[in-house]
Motif scaffolding. Structure first.
Motif, PDB file in Angstrom:
ATOM      1  N   ILE A 105      12.616  35.065  52.558  1.00  0.00           N
ATOM      2  CA  ILE A 105      13.805  34.429  51.987  1.00  0.00           C
ATOM      3  C   ILE A 105      15.035  35.296  52.202  1.00  0.00           C
ATOM      4  CG2 ILE A 105      14.890  33.782  49.794  1.00  0.00           C
ATOM      5  CD1 ILE A 105      12.201  32.615  48.963  1.00  0.00           C
ATOM      6  N   SER A 106      14.906  36.616  52.033  1.00  0.00           N
ATOM      7  CA  SER A 106      16.070  37.484  52.241  1.00  0.00           C
ATOM      8  C   SER A 106      16.505  37.510  53.702  1.00  0.00           C
ATOM      9  CB  SER A 106      15.791  38.897  51.733  1.00  0.00           C
ATOM     10  OG  SER A 106      14.843  39.537  52.543  1.00  0.00           O
ATOM     11  N   SER A 107      15.551  37.464  54.631  1.00  0.00           N
ATOM     12  CA  SER A 107      15.948  37.442  56.039  1.00  0.00           C
ATOM     13  C   SER A 107      16.539  36.084  56.427  1.00  0.00           C
ATOM     14  CB  SER A 107      14.786  37.816  56.952  1.00  0.00           C
ATOM     15  OG  SER A 107      13.733  36.906  56.838  1.00  0.00           O
ATOM     16  N   LEU A 108      16.109  35.009  55.785  1.00  0.00           N
ATOM     17  CA  LEU A 108      16.727  33.703  56.021  1.00  0.00           C
ATOM     18  C   LEU A 108      18.174  33.699  55.542  1.00  0.00           C
ATOM     19  CD1 LEU A 108      13.933  31.181  54.959  1.00  0.00           C
ATOM     20  CD2 LEU A 108      14.799  31.565  57.251  1.00  0.00           C
ATOM     21  N   ILE A 109      18.413  34.279  54.389  1.00  0.00           N
ATOM     22  CA  ILE A 109      19.769  34.320  53.847  1.00  0.00           C
ATOM     23  C   ILE A 109      20.679  35.152  54.746  1.00  0.00           C
ATOM     24  CG2 ILE A 109      21.160  35.164  51.910  1.00  0.00           C
ATOM     25  CD1 ILE A 109      18.809  34.296  50.090  1.00  0.00           C
ATOM     26  N   LYS A 110      20.169  36.264  55.263  1.00  0.00           N
ATOM     27  CA  LYS A 110      20.963  37.080  56.185  1.00  0.00           C
ATOM     28  C   LYS A 110      21.304  36.320  57.460  1.00  0.00           C
ATOM     29  CE  LYS A 110      19.091  41.457  54.627  1.00  0.00           C
ATOM     30  NZ  LYS A 110      18.171  42.552  54.948  1.00  0.00           N
ATOM     31  N   ARG A 111      20.450  35.385  57.853  1.00  0.00           N
ATOM     32  CA  ARG A 111      20.664  34.573  59.064  1.00  0.00           C
ATOM     33  C   ARG A 111      21.408  33.277  58.757  1.00  0.00           C
ATOM     34  NH1 ARG A 111      20.193  36.417  64.049  1.00  0.00           N
ATOM     35  NH2 ARG A 111      18.657  38.054  64.166  1.00  0.00           N
ATOM     36  N   LYS A 112      21.911  33.158  57.522  1.00  0.00           N
ATOM     37  CA  LYS A 112      22.672  31.985  57.075  1.00  0.00           C
ATOM     38  C   LYS A 112      21.865  30.684  57.128  1.00  0.00           C
ATOM     39  CE  LYS A 112      27.234  33.869  58.023  1.00  0.00           C
ATOM     40  NZ  LYS A 112      26.865  35.224  58.158  1.00  0.00           N
ATOM     41  N   ILE A 113      20.593  30.780  56.743  1.00  0.00           N
ATOM     42  CA  ILE A 113      19.736  29.604  56.609  1.00  0.00           C
ATOM     43  C   ILE A 113      19.402  29.466  55.129  1.00  0.00           C
ATOM     44  CG2 ILE A 113      17.520  28.568  57.201  1.00  0.00           C
ATOM     45  CD1 ILE A 113      17.547  30.179  59.772  1.00  0.00           C
ATOM     46  N   GLU A 114      19.611  28.281  54.585  1.00  0.00           N
ATOM     47  CA  GLU A 114      19.339  28.043  53.168  1.00  0.00           C
ATOM     48  C   GLU A 114      17.837  28.075  52.895  1.00  0.00           C
ATOM     49  OE1 GLU A 114      21.118  26.691  50.379  1.00  0.00           O
ATOM     50  OE2 GLU A 114      23.127  26.749  51.216  1.00  0.00           O
ATOM     51  N   PRO A 115      17.383  28.791  51.873  1.00  0.00           N
ATOM     52  CA  PRO A 115      15.958  28.787  51.525  1.00  0.00           C
ATOM     53  C   PRO A 115      15.468  27.437  51.011  1.00  0.00           C
ATOM     54  CG  PRO A 115      17.087  30.647  50.509  1.00  0.00           C
ATOM     55  CD  PRO A 115      18.128  29.787  51.112  1.00  0.00           C
ATOM     56  N   LYS A 116      16.384  26.510  50.690  1.00  0.00           N
ATOM     57  CA  LYS A 116      15.985  25.185  50.213  1.00  0.00           C
ATOM     58  C   LYS A 116      15.256  24.392  51.297  1.00  0.00           C
ATOM     59  CE  LYS A 116      19.809  24.558  47.001  1.00  0.00           C
ATOM     60  NZ  LYS A 116      20.998  23.739  46.714  1.00  0.00           N
ATOM     61  N   CYS A 117      15.397  24.814  52.555  1.00  0.00           N
ATOM     62  CA  CYS A 117      14.727  24.084  53.644  1.00  0.00           C
ATOM     63  C   CYS A 117      13.235  24.408  53.705  1.00  0.00           C
ATOM     64  CB  CYS A 117      15.395  24.388  54.983  1.00  0.00           C
ATOM     65  SG  CYS A 117      15.163  26.069  55.550  1.00  0.00           S
ATOM     66  N   LEU A 118      12.785  25.402  52.931  1.00  0.00           N
ATOM     67  CA  LEU A 118      11.364  25.760  52.906  1.00  0.00           C
ATOM     68  C   LEU A 118      10.684  25.125  51.702  1.00  0.00           C
ATOM     69  CD1 LEU A 118      11.587  29.595  53.624  1.00  0.00           C
ATOM     70  CD2 LEU A 118      11.288  27.764  55.259  1.00  0.00           C
ATOM     71  N   GLU A 119       9.516  24.575  51.935  1.00  0.00           N
ATOM     72  CA  GLU A 119       8.713  24.023  50.854  1.00  0.00           C
ATOM     73  C   GLU A 119       7.378  24.762  50.838  1.00  0.00           C
ATOM     74  OE1 GLU A 119       6.694  19.791  49.868  1.00  0.00           O
ATOM     75  OE2 GLU A 119       8.769  19.759  50.592  1.00  0.00           O
ATOM     76  N   PHE A 120       7.228  25.684  49.890  1.00  0.00           N
ATOM     77  CA  PHE A 120       6.032  26.517  49.815  1.00  0.00           C
ATOM     78  C   PHE A 120       4.885  25.732  49.213  1.00  0.00           C
ATOM     79  CE2 PHE A 120       9.401  29.612  50.132  1.00  0.00           C
ATOM     80  CZ  PHE A 120       8.865  30.568  50.966  1.00  0.00           C
ATOM     81  N   GLY A 121       3.745  25.744  49.901  1.00  0.00           N
ATOM     82  CA  GLY A 121       2.550  25.063  49.418  1.00  0.00           C
ATOM     83  C   GLY A 121       1.771  25.943  48.451  1.00  0.00           C
ATOM     84  N   GLU A 122       0.619  25.458  48.069  1.00  0.00           N
ATOM     85  CA  GLU A 122      -0.257  26.198  47.164  1.00  0.00           C
ATOM     86  C   GLU A 122      -1.027  27.262  47.945  1.00  0.00           C
ATOM     87  OE1 GLU A 122      -0.503  25.820  43.786  1.00  0.00           O
ATOM     88  OE2 GLU A 122       1.186  24.449  44.019  1.00  0.00           O
ATOM     89  N   ILE A 123      -1.460  28.289  47.218  1.00  0.00           N
ATOM     90  CA  ILE A 123      -2.275  29.338  47.829  1.00  0.00           C
ATOM     91  C   ILE A 123      -3.695  28.801  48.012  1.00  0.00           C
ATOM     92  CG2 ILE A 123      -3.324  31.586  47.435  1.00  0.00           C
ATOM     93  CD1 ILE A 123      -0.747  32.452  46.096  1.00  0.00           C
ATOM     94  N   GLN A 124      -4.232  28.974  49.233  1.00  0.00           N
ATOM     95  CA  GLN A 124      -5.582  28.509  49.555  1.00  0.00           C
ATOM     96  C   GLN A 124      -6.434  29.711  49.943  1.00  0.00           C
ATOM     97  OE1 GLN A 124      -4.565  26.208  52.946  1.00  0.00           O
ATOM     98  NE2 GLN A 124      -3.644  24.538  51.788  1.00  0.00           N
ATOM     99  N   ALA A 125      -7.710  29.598  49.704  1.00  0.00           N
ATOM    100  CA  ALA A 125      -8.635  30.650  50.116  1.00  0.00           C
ATOM    101  C   ALA A 125      -8.902  30.520  51.612  1.00  0.00           C
ATOM    102  CB  ALA A 125      -9.944  30.542  49.345  1.00  0.00           C
ATOM    103  N   ALA A 126      -8.925  31.667  52.304  1.00  0.00           N
ATOM    104  CA  ALA A 126      -9.223  31.686  53.736  1.00  0.00           C
ATOM    105  C   ALA A 126     -10.461  32.545  53.951  1.00  0.00           C
ATOM    106  CB  ALA A 126      -8.037  32.234  54.515  1.00  0.00           C
ATOM    107  N   SER A 127     -10.940  32.602  55.178  1.00  0.00           N
ATOM    108  CA  SER A 127     -12.156  33.369  55.458  1.00  0.00           C
ATOM    109  C   SER A 127     -11.897  34.862  55.357  1.00  0.00           C
ATOM    110  CB  SER A 127     -12.669  33.024  56.851  1.00  0.00           C
ATOM    111  OG  SER A 127     -11.711  33.378  57.822  1.00  0.00           O
ATOM    112  N   GLY A 128     -12.924  35.607  55.053  1.00  0.00           N
ATOM    113  CA  GLY A 128     -12.829  37.063  54.967  1.00  0.00           C
ATOM    114  C   GLY A 128     -12.128  37.563  53.720  1.00  0.00           C
TER     115      GLY A 128
END
Length: 163
Positions: free
Chosen positions: A66-89
């Motif tokens: 999010i901080s690097s997006l803001i530095k690049r002048k991209i709004e964090p509102k364009c990201l939609e974070f999903g739920e945390i899922q279990a992965a292998s390992g």
């Protein structure tokens, strides 16, 4: 007659640059040394996949991105974070979906905000954008200032200003 368009667009190259900056930042952080953290960006599917070992690292990756997006002048509102899922390992995964375009509900809110301001302009919904027309450019600039101060769930850009 002067007009402009209200849109919600993403610059995928700037987003890619922000993700690369986040990956370089992760490589230099002490708490990520030796971890199996990955960030993958699917431009066609418009998804970012975050893969790491625990919740604390996932939160750190999210904050760095999010901080690097803001530095690049991209709004964090364009990201939609999903739920945390279990992965292998024993890893965890989070899929981030990129939002582009203005949905119908948000477009209706934008038109309502413009009409409630009692300015001499007309707002019309056109697919995934809103076109605002008026007789004076000053009125259009007031609309832009008004929309920048409102809190909407989408990132807004103002393009195609014609006089």
């Amino acid at each position: 007659m002067p007009s402009f368009d209200v849109v919600s667009q993403l610059d995928l190259q700037e987003l890619d640059n922000a993700i690369n900056i986040t990956q370089k930042g992760l490589a230099t952080r002490y708490d990520f040394r030796g971890s199996k953290t990955e960030i993958t960006f699917d431009k066609k599917g418009k998804k970012i996949t975050l893969l790491t070992e625990d919740d604390m690292k996932m939160t750190a990756i999210r904050d760095m991105m999010i901080s690097s997006l803001i530095k690049r002048k991209i709004e964090p509102k364009c990201l939609e974070f999903g739920e945390i899922q279990a992965a292998s390992g024993g890893m965890i995964r989070k899929v981030v979906t990129l939002r582009e375009g203005i949905d119908k509900e948000s477009a209706k809110k934008i038109v309502k905000i413009i009409k409630d301001a009692n300015l001499k302009v007309q707002a019309a919904i056109m697919d995934d954008q809103v076109r605002v027309t008026g007789k004076k450019i000053d009125d259009l600039q007031e609309v832009i200032a008004l929309l920048r101060t409102t809190d909407l769930p989408v990132a807004l850009q103002f393009i195609n200003m014609k006089s």
